[in-house]
Design a protein around this motif. Structure first.
Motif, short mmCIF file in Angstrom:
data_model
loop_
_atom_site.label_atom_id
_atom_site.label_comp_id
_atom_site.label_asym_id
_atom_site.label_seq_id
_atom_site.Cartn_x
_atom_site.Cartn_y
_atom_site.Cartn_z
N GLY A 11 17.35 3.86 64.02
CA GLY A 11 15.80 3.62 63.73
C GLY A 11 15.50 2.69 65.18
O GLY A 11 14.39 2.90 65.46
N SER A 12 16.34 1.81 65.47
CA SER A 12 15.87 1.13 66.68
C SER A 12 15.59 2.07 68.13
O SER A 12 14.78 1.41 68.75
N ALA A 14 14.74 5.08 67.76
CA ALA A 14 13.41 5.70 67.62
C ALA A 14 12.23 4.66 68.15
O ALA A 14 11.31 4.78 68.40
N GLU A 15 12.32 3.29 67.76
CA GLU A 15 11.56 2.29 67.90
C GLU A 15 11.19 2.20 69.36
O GLU A 15 10.14 1.94 69.88
N TRP A 18 8.99 5.01 70.40
CA TRP A 18 7.43 5.00 69.94
C TRP A 18 6.79 3.76 70.66
O TRP A 18 5.52 4.05 70.90
N SER A 41 11.59 5.96 62.62
CA SER A 41 12.05 4.56 62.61
C SER A 41 11.92 3.96 61.48
O SER A 41 12.84 3.45 60.98
N PHE A 61 17.08 -4.65 64.07
CA PHE A 61 16.19 -3.64 64.31
C PHE A 61 15.06 -4.11 65.56
O PHE A 61 14.86 -3.24 66.54
N GLY A 65 15.65 -3.13 69.35
CA GLY A 65 13.98 -2.34 69.91
C GLY A 65 13.56 -3.12 71.05
O GLY A 65 13.12 -2.52 71.92
#
Length: 118
Positions: A11-12, A14-15, A18, A41, A61, A65
């Motif tokens: 998820g991080s 993906a952060e 994005w 994310s 996260f 990120g």
């Protein structure tokens, strides 16, 4: 590694994608990929937050990120290297790692007791 921590790390990542996408997207496909990265994310963080301490998940996260976004901007987009910025990111990551290391995960019995008390 606990699979939920793996979700936090993915998820991080993906952060990082994005956040960079919000700044650098030009085409429709860039924007679609950015929206998909946002969705992935937050979906992974929601899943991880159900099983791990929410505060620690959030700190890891956002810390990973933030550090990754700064690094990506320098490596991929020519943001000027500043020693002080990198030093501060290292301090941030040290804090994130420290929080993860000292945060204990509740045992399954504790989780059941906490939920039944609510």
């Amino acid at each position: 590694m606990n699979r939920y921590w793996l979700y936090v790390m993915i998820g991080s990542l993906a952060e990082i994608a994005w956040v960079s996408g919000l700044k650098h997207s030009i085409t429709l496909s860039d924007w679609i990929l950015t929206i998909l990265a946002i969705s992935l994310s937050f979906w992974l963080i929601l899943i991880a937050s159900g099983k791990l301490p929410v505060g620690t998940v959030y700190i890891v996260f956002t810390g990973v990120g933030t550090a990754g976004t700064v690094a990506a901007e320098m490596i991929l987009y020519g943001e000027p290297f500043q020693f002080v910025k990198v030093l501060l990111i290292a301090v941030l990551l040290t804090g994130v790692i420290g929080l993860k290391l000292i945060t204990s995960q509740p045992q399954p019995e504790e989780q059941l007791t906490e939920r039944s008390d609510a």
